[in-house]
Write an enzyme that holds these catalytic residues in place. Structure first.
Site, mmCIF file in Angstrom:
data_model
loop_
_atom_site.group_PDB
_atom_site.id
_atom_site.type_symbol
_atom_site.label_atom_id
_atom_site.label_comp_id
_atom_site.label_asym_id
_atom_site.label_seq_id
_atom_site.Cartn_x
_atom_site.Cartn_y
_atom_site.Cartn_z
ATOM 1 N N CYS A 1 -15.170 -26.929 72.164
ATOM 2 C CA CYS A 1 -15.757 -27.602 73.695
ATOM 3 C C CYS A 1 -16.896 -26.887 74.504
ATOM 4 O O CYS A 1 -18.225 -27.396 73.865
ATOM 5 C CB CYS A 1 -14.464 -27.323 74.356
ATOM 6 S SG CYS A 1 -14.070 -27.381 75.779
ATOM 7 N N HIS B 1 -9.801 -29.807 71.555
ATOM 8 C CA HIS B 1 -9.689 -27.756 70.702
ATOM 9 C C HIS B 1 -8.499 -28.239 69.448
ATOM 10 O O HIS B 1 -6.977 -28.943 69.791
ATOM 11 C CB HIS B 1 -8.414 -27.758 72.292
ATOM 12 C CG HIS B 1 -9.572 -27.400 73.116
ATOM 13 N ND1 HIS B 1 -10.056 -26.023 73.169
ATOM 14 C CD2 HIS B 1 -9.991 -27.762 74.580
ATOM 15 C CE1 HIS B 1 -10.742 -25.947 74.200
ATOM 16 N NE2 HIS B 1 -10.811 -26.839 75.021
ATOM 17 N N GLU C 1 -7.062 -26.130 68.477
ATOM 18 C CA GLU C 1 -6.160 -24.954 68.253
ATOM 19 C C GLU C 1 -4.620 -25.416 68.603
ATOM 20 O O GLU C 1 -3.645 -24.674 68.223
ATOM 21 C CB GLU C 1 -7.224 -23.715 68.395
ATOM 22 C CG GLU C 1 -7.303 -23.728 70.078
ATOM 23 C CD GLU C 1 -8.270 -23.809 70.194
ATOM 24 O OE1 GLU C 1 -9.121 -23.670 71.620
ATOM 25 O OE2 GLU C 1 -9.168 -25.152 69.573
ATOM 26 N N SER D 1 9.323 3.126 69.285
ATOM 27 C CA SER D 1 10.177 2.627 71.051
ATOM 28 C C SER D 1 11.704 2.078 70.772
ATOM 29 O O SER D 1 12.865 1.262 71.279
ATOM 30 C CB SER D 1 9.109 1.905 71.377
ATOM 31 O OG SER D 1 8.974 0.552 70.480
ATOM 32 N N VAL E 1 9.992 -3.964 67.457
ATOM 33 C CA VAL E 1 9.334 -4.504 66.405
ATOM 34 C C VAL E 1 7.574 -3.976 65.578
ATOM 35 O O VAL E 1 7.524 -3.595 64.635
ATOM 36 C CB VAL E 1 9.408 -6.248 66.359
ATOM 37 C CG1 VAL E 1 8.417 -6.011 65.282
ATOM 38 C CG2 VAL E 1 10.116 -6.599 66.330
ATOM 39 N N SER F 1 6.094 -0.470 66.950
ATOM 40 C CA SER F 1 6.327 0.911 66.122
ATOM 41 C C SER F 1 7.329 0.773 65.331
ATOM 42 O O SER F 1 6.693 2.254 64.098
ATOM 43 C CB SER F 1 6.928 1.499 67.189
ATOM 44 O OG SER F 1 8.458 1.506 67.494
ATOM 45 N N THR F 2 8.006 -0.157 64.829
ATOM 46 C CA THR F 2 8.930 0.107 62.877
ATOM 47 C C THR F 2 8.329 -0.861 62.416
ATOM 48 O O THR F 2 7.913 0.579 61.400
ATOM 49 C CB THR F 2 10.286 -1.033 63.436
ATOM 50 O OG1 THR F 2 10.649 -0.388 64.605
ATOM 51 C CG2 THR F 2 11.088 -1.124 62.510
#
Length: 511
Positions: free
Chosen positions: A80, A168, A170, A222, A225, A227-228
């Site tokens: 583009c 585009h 994507e 926390s 997902v 921080s785990t």
């Protein structure tokens, strides 16, 4: 192991992150950089992609990167604005479109001899979004695709691996966009497709071991997902030299502190739970402004966290679950200050007094990639499948001031909503769901008595990375059942509404 990579130069397009995600889906590592801060192109850089932009190449203040070290030297794909910039900067002409082409279009001509367009059908649907049109190409540029309204829908620079497209690839509306990116990245640029979850884990654990050695690291869990997964990666690398702290700020979901802490202990993590509810409620007392609430919670978390970290001798590093969208949103693509939608709790400096170095093992990953990494390490699917939850917790789902009673009410409402989604098999088809405590009261009737009580809004959205989102069309029967259960079981609520706003123009959270 050093991986090949693709550099995406960002001109400020809303779709730039989507380009990166599509490249990653092909198991190819890529990085987004502002157009005015081009990184050094070493031997690992296999190709460069130029993004779209809200600017017109005809504007005096439009992005004008120096591409002399890129053009003609390594494979280059302009998208583009990128396509128009390559034309204009090489002596071609770009003019305002007579017909502004936005939305679906169909290729009317495809040069099947071009390696970029291999396996792209003649009538392929593409997604356009531009107010300018390429009216004439430089002498050594050739058209390789057109639509009925746009002659130059794609072109190639002769004797170079330089290609450009006006549409585009994507976005999912471009039905063969991923095939086009495959053609460019694998067939033209020769990428090896070796950036996989397993390779990421192996590389990251090795890098962490080398970087951290025998140093102690502290990490604030926390229950989410990010921080785990960060904690499990670090634990793989340094074992019990990782000290995890899980703070109950009084703003978590119902029973979340106890249940998640139990899960963490079951995973073998070295984790300590800290009950700090009253400290957070005290600092939030009387604050209604959303940004002030975020700041107050962030500052108090640092206080609590610092108190606990100081109880561990000789800690050198602070680990954070920062992910790539946090990093990208904190860097301006146009060289000026980015518009701040909200504060990111993971991005920015620490107070000087903490004196800790930062380690962020996930900072190159998108959210869906974090989940794939977690799955490859055998983390419980229930933990990985949890909906995103805001760093400030329920405080920013309570509009107005925060009290322990409002938190209690919202926890009960949220629990009914989330439990019902799981019970009806709807939870995994929703990206994020929650309830919002509204700062209004309304008239109702319960039994034969008039009531004047609180209202809550339910919110459920579908998304891939939180950058854009649409509201989920939950069944009316489901919403009716949940509304009745909330009103009947949660004292203080007599009205339930459902939020049907998309992002943009709304945001996922209300504050």
């Amino acid at each position: 192991m050093t991986h090949e990579k693709i550099i995406i130069l960002d001109f400020g397009s809303q779709y730039t992150q989507l380009i990166a995600r599509r490249v990653r889906e092909l198991n190819i590592y890529c990085e987004i950089h502002p157009f005015n801060n081009i990184p050094e192109l070493d031997d690992n850089v296999k190709a460069v992609v130029l993004s779209g932009s809200p600017f017109s190449v005809r504007d005096d203040n439009s992005p004008k990167p120096n591409l002399e070290n890129i053009s003609g030297k390594i494979p280059l794909l302009g998208v583009c604005y990128g396509a128009q910039y390559l034309v204009k900067s090489n002596g071609g002409e770009v003019l305002p479109s007579k017909i502004r082409e936005y939305g679906r279009a169909y290729l009317s001509y495809v040069n099947h001899e071009s390696p970029l367009l291999k396996s792209i059908p003649d009538n392929s649907q593409v997604w356009m979004s531009h107010g300018d049109t390429i009216s004439s190409l430089p002498d050594n540029f050739e058209v390789i695709a057109s639509t009925k309204d746009v002659k130059v829908a794609a072109y190639k620079v002769q004797d170079e691996s330089t290609f450009a497209i006006q549409f585009h690839p994507e976005v999912y509306h471009s039905t063969d966009g991923q095939q086009l990116l495959h053609n460019f990245l694998i067939d033209i640029a020769g990428c090896a497709q070796d950036w996989t979850p397993i390779s990421f884990v192996e590389d990251t654990v090795a890098e962490l071991q080398q970087k951290l050695g025998n140093d102690k690291v502290v990490l604030g869990l926390s229950g989410g997902v990010d921080s785990t997964v960060a904690s499990v990666l670090l634990h793989k690398a340094i074992g019990d030299n990782l000290y995890c702290i899980f703070v109950d700020n009084g703003l978590l979901r119902k029973d979340e502190f106890e249940s998640v802490l139990k899960q963490y202990h079951g995973m073998g993590l070295n984790v300590k739970g800290v009950d700090a509810k009253d400290r957070f409620y005290n600092v939030l007392s009387g604050i209604s402004d959303p940004e002030k609430k975020r700041k107050a919670i962030g500052n108090k978390f640092i206080d609590v966290f610092d108190d606990e970290a100081n109880k561990i001798k000789d800690v050198v590093w602070l680990a954070q679950g920062t992910i790539y969208p946090d990093v990208i949103e904190s860097v301006s693509a146009t060289g000026g200050p980015s518009a701040t939608i909200k504060s990111h709790h993971n991005v920015g400096g620490l107070p000087d007094y903490m004196k800790l170095k930062i380690v962020e093992p996930l900072k190159t990953l998108f959210k869906d990639e974090v989940r794939r990494i977690g799955k490859s390490m055998g983390i419980d699917p229930e933990l990985l499948g949890r909906h995103p939850f805001p760093g400030p917790g329920l405080a920013i789902r309570i509009l107005g001031d925060v009290t322990s009673e409002k938190v209690r009410i919202l926890q009960e409402v949220d629990s009914i909503f989330i439990t019902s989604l799981k019970k009806e098999g709807l939870y995994d088809s929703v990206w994020q769901a929650g309830a919002i405590f509204l700062p209004i009261q309304s008239v109702g009737v319960m039994g034969d008595e008039r009531t004047y009580e609180n209202a809550v809004a339910l919110r459920a959205v579908e998304s891939t990375d939180g950058m854009t989102a649409d509201w989920v069309h939950l069944p009316y029967e489901f919403l009716s059942k949940v509304s009745n259960e909330i009103i009947n079981k949660v004292k203080g609520i007599n009205r339930v509404v459902y939020d049907i706003s998309s992002k943009p123009p709304a945001t996922i959270e209300w504050e």
